[in-house]
Design a protein around this motif. Sequence first.
Motif, PDB file in Angstrom:
ATOM      1  N   PRO A  32       0.692  -1.072   0.117  1.00 19.36           N
ATOM      2  CA  PRO A  32      -0.310  -0.014  -0.031  1.00 19.36           C
ATOM      3  C   PRO A  32       0.914   1.431  -0.191  1.00 19.36           C
ATOM      4  O   PRO A  32       0.401   2.438  -0.171  1.00 19.36           O
ATOM      5  N   ASN A  33       1.981   1.164   0.246  1.00 19.26           N
ATOM      6  CA  ASN A  33       2.765   2.386   0.370  1.00 19.26           C
ATOM      7  C   ASN A  33       3.687   2.663  -0.859  1.00 19.26           C
ATOM      8  O   ASN A  33       4.767   3.001  -1.094  1.00 19.26           O
ATOM      9  N   ARG A  34       2.872   2.218  -2.178  1.00 19.95           N
ATOM     10  CA  ARG A  34       3.514   2.484  -3.473  1.00 19.95           C
ATOM     11  C   ARG A  34       1.968   3.122  -4.415  1.00 19.95           C
ATOM     12  O   ARG A  34       1.002   3.037  -3.923  1.00 19.95           O
ATOM     13  N   GLY A  35       2.458   3.852  -5.507  1.00 22.43           N
ATOM     14  CA  GLY A  35       1.470   3.923  -6.043  1.00 22.43           C
ATOM     15  C   GLY A  35       0.901   3.148  -6.991  1.00 22.43           C
ATOM     16  O   GLY A  35       1.386   2.096  -7.267  1.00 22.43           O
ATOM     17  N   PRO A  36      -0.596   3.082  -7.292  1.00 27.33           N
ATOM     18  CA  PRO A  36      -1.292   1.930  -7.922  1.00 27.33           C
ATOM     19  C   PRO A  36      -0.799   1.738  -9.380  1.00 27.33           C
ATOM     20  O   PRO A  36      -1.054   0.644  -9.951  1.00 27.33           O
ATOM     21  N   ASP A  37      -0.085   2.620  -9.938  1.00 28.61           N
ATOM     22  CA  ASP A  37       0.637   2.470 -11.065  1.00 28.61           C
ATOM     23  C   ASP A  37       2.077   2.055 -10.947  1.00 28.61           C
ATOM     24  O   ASP A  37       2.874   1.842 -12.256  1.00 28.61           O
ATOM     25  N   GLU A  38       2.646   1.927  -9.926  1.00 29.26           N
ATOM     26  CA  GLU A  38       4.056   1.382  -9.842  1.00 29.26           C
ATOM     27  C   GLU A  38       4.131  -0.066  -9.920  1.00 29.26           C
ATOM     28  O   GLU A  38       4.330  -0.770  -9.147  1.00 29.26           O
ATOM     29  N   LEU A  39       4.012  -0.460 -11.226  1.00 34.01           N
ATOM     30  CA  LEU A  39       3.865  -1.881 -11.570  1.00 34.01           C
ATOM     31  C   LEU A  39       5.137  -2.209 -12.297  1.00 34.01           C
ATOM     32  O   LEU A  39       5.626  -1.585 -13.169  1.00 34.01           O
ATOM     33  N   ASP A  40       5.749  -3.249 -12.063  1.00 32.20           N
ATOM     34  CA  ASP A  40       6.890  -3.808 -12.521  1.00 32.20           C
ATOM     35  C   ASP A  40       6.620  -4.807 -13.727  1.00 32.20           C
ATOM     36  O   ASP A  40       6.232  -5.856 -13.530  1.00 32.20           O
ATOM     37  N   ALA A  41       6.932  -4.288 -15.087  1.00 33.70           N
ATOM     38  CA  ALA A  41       6.499  -5.066 -16.161  1.00 33.70           C
ATOM     39  C   ALA A  41       7.177  -6.180 -16.326  1.00 33.70           C
ATOM     40  O   ALA A  41       6.603  -7.258 -16.984  1.00 33.70           O
ATOM     41  N   ARG A  42       8.303  -6.525 -15.417  1.00 31.74           N
ATOM     42  CA  ARG A  42       9.025  -7.595 -15.523  1.00 31.74           C
ATOM     43  C   ARG A  42       8.307  -8.787 -14.931  1.00 31.74           C
ATOM     44  O   ARG A  42       8.461  -9.995 -15.191  1.00 31.74           O
ATOM     45  N   LEU A  43       7.274  -8.471 -14.054  1.00 31.77           N
ATOM     46  CA  LEU A  43       6.418  -9.695 -13.348  1.00 31.77           C
ATOM     47  C   LEU A  43       5.246 -10.258 -14.078  1.00 31.77           C
ATOM     48  O   LEU A  43       4.973 -11.124 -13.783  1.00 31.77           O
ATOM     49  N   PHE A  44       4.777  -9.449 -15.089  1.00 34.46           N
ATOM     50  CA  PHE A  44       3.570  -9.683 -15.460  1.00 34.46           C
ATOM     51  C   PHE A  44       3.753 -10.506 -17.026  1.00 34.46           C
ATOM     52  O   PHE A  44       4.680 -10.113 -17.994  1.00 34.46           O
ATOM     53  N   ASP A  45       2.799 -11.134 -17.306  1.00 39.24           N
ATOM     54  CA  ASP A  45       2.616 -12.171 -18.584  1.00 39.24           C
ATOM     55  C   ASP A  45       1.724 -11.348 -19.578  1.00 39.24           C
ATOM     56  O   ASP A  45       0.601 -11.127 -19.011  1.00 39.24           O
ATOM     57  N   ALA A  46       2.098 -10.834 -20.614  1.00 38.44           N
ATOM     58  CA  ALA A  46       1.147 -10.206 -21.601  1.00 38.44           C
ATOM     59  C   ALA A  46       0.335  -9.067 -20.933  1.00 38.44           C
ATOM     60  O   ALA A  46      -0.672  -8.663 -21.129  1.00 38.44           O
ATOM     61  N   ALA A  47       1.207  -8.182 -20.226  1.00 38.71           N
ATOM     62  CA  ALA A  47       0.664  -6.978 -19.553  1.00 38.71           C
ATOM     63  C   ALA A  47       0.315  -6.012 -20.784  1.00 38.71           C
ATOM     64  O   ALA A  47       1.111  -5.897 -21.577  1.00 38.71           O
ATOM     65  N   PRO A  48      -0.753  -5.151 -20.452  1.00 40.37           N
ATOM     66  CA  PRO A  48      -1.142  -4.195 -21.716  1.00 40.37           C
ATOM     67  C   PRO A  48       0.011  -3.004 -21.368  1.00 40.37           C
ATOM     68  O   PRO A  48       0.599  -2.876 -20.373  1.00 40.37           O
ATOM     69  N   GLU A  49      -0.055  -2.189 -22.486  1.00 40.36           N
ATOM     70  CA  GLU A  49       0.798  -1.096 -22.322  1.00 40.36           C
ATOM     71  C   GLU A  49       0.600   0.039 -21.341  1.00 40.36           C
ATOM     72  O   GLU A  49       1.326   0.780 -20.886  1.00 40.36           O
ATOM     73  N   GLN A  50      -0.837   0.232 -21.093  1.00 34.87           N
ATOM     74  CA  GLN A  50      -1.070   1.087 -20.263  1.00 34.87           C
ATOM     75  C   GLN A  50      -1.349   0.773 -18.971  1.00 34.87           C
ATOM     76  O   GLN A  50      -1.512  -0.479 -18.594  1.00 34.87           O
ATOM     77  N   GLY A  51      -1.510   1.771 -17.786  1.00 37.64           N
ATOM     78  CA  GLY A  51      -1.459   1.367 -16.593  1.00 37.64           C
ATOM     79  C   GLY A  51      -0.267   1.447 -15.772  1.00 37.64           C
ATOM     80  O   GLY A  51      -0.280   1.055 -14.652  1.00 37.64           O
ATOM     81  N   PHE A  52       0.879   1.538 -16.465  1.00 40.17           N
ATOM     82  CA  PHE A  52       2.213   1.399 -15.980  1.00 40.17           C
ATOM     83  C   PHE A  52       2.790   3.062 -15.505  1.00 40.17           C
ATOM     84  O   PHE A  52       2.926   3.665 -16.715  1.00 40.17           O
ATOM     85  N   SER A  53       3.352   3.304 -14.627  1.00 42.41           N
ATOM     86  CA  SER A  53       4.103   4.583 -14.475  1.00 42.41           C
ATOM     87  C   SER A  53       5.659   4.372 -15.067  1.00 42.41           C
ATOM     88  O   SER A  53       5.746   3.032 -15.352  1.00 42.41           O
TER      89      SER A  53
END
Length: 291
Positions: free
Chosen positions: A89-110
């Motif tokens: 919870p002490n991160r932004g909701p868009d602080e997503l690490d693209a290296r973790l996700f399979d077939a992640a969309p281009e949107q939604g990441f800081s």
Amino acid sequence: MMQSVSDYMIAPIDEPVLVHAPEVRTSPFIFASPHSGRCYEADFLDQACAPVSVLRRSEDAYVDTLFSHVPSLGASFVEAIFARAFVDPNRGPDELDARLFDAAPEQGFSAPNARTSAGLGVVPRLAADGRCIHPGLIAYAEGRRRIERYYRPYHAALKAEINAAVEQFGYAVVIDCHSMPSSSARGADMVLGDRFGASCGRNLVNHAESYFKALGFTVTRNRPYAGGYTTEHYGDPVNGVHVMQLEINRGLYLREVEVRPSAHMDSLRERLVKWTKSMVYTEYTGRLVAE
């Protein structure tokens, strides 16, 4: 040493956040603990490649216990009960690490930052010791589920408490409570983070530091921790919302490798009760936030 089930919970998490409200709110203070949760979904533990003994080292273990007295002082206490290794919870909701996700969309990441680059985004890729949490990639939908189901209710609760304090008192003071590994503390017992003056009035931080020192603690400001998402996102002293991050050296109260309270925990808690009383009950709070 093996972890016992009594140290943590494996269960469906029906209430991801608990708000411990005083019978009568008499203080603009809100204490928050985003990282002391020790409830784990069974499916998460079943698929994790890091053992729970390692996952638990990401917790700010038992910080909720250290501050459980806060409602008796007329202030509120907000705690996440889910584990930090699951969603942070002490991160932004868009602080997503693209290296973790399979077939992640281009949107939604800081844009990548120091936290996501270190594998410590809102859905962590790495545990506290640098070990991978998951055996491989996870579905982007799973990451979004964790954010919607756990992360957003925590922030909704914290925001509601801030709004209630501002409505009643004209201002709010959030103490964001954390603990830090003794190996990272650089000799400090307590680290106060105010984003170098951007998230909290200077005089409030001065008061916090002075009383900690009077209790015998070594205190530093903003190094090595200046504050995370909560201080960045909510801290707005000009408009009456003051947010200060508090980091407590785990060596003061924890057997760190085992993630269990040490014999010194009760003594630390007694001193923290004195410190929180000095913050909540000070006759000068209104003046301190105004200066």
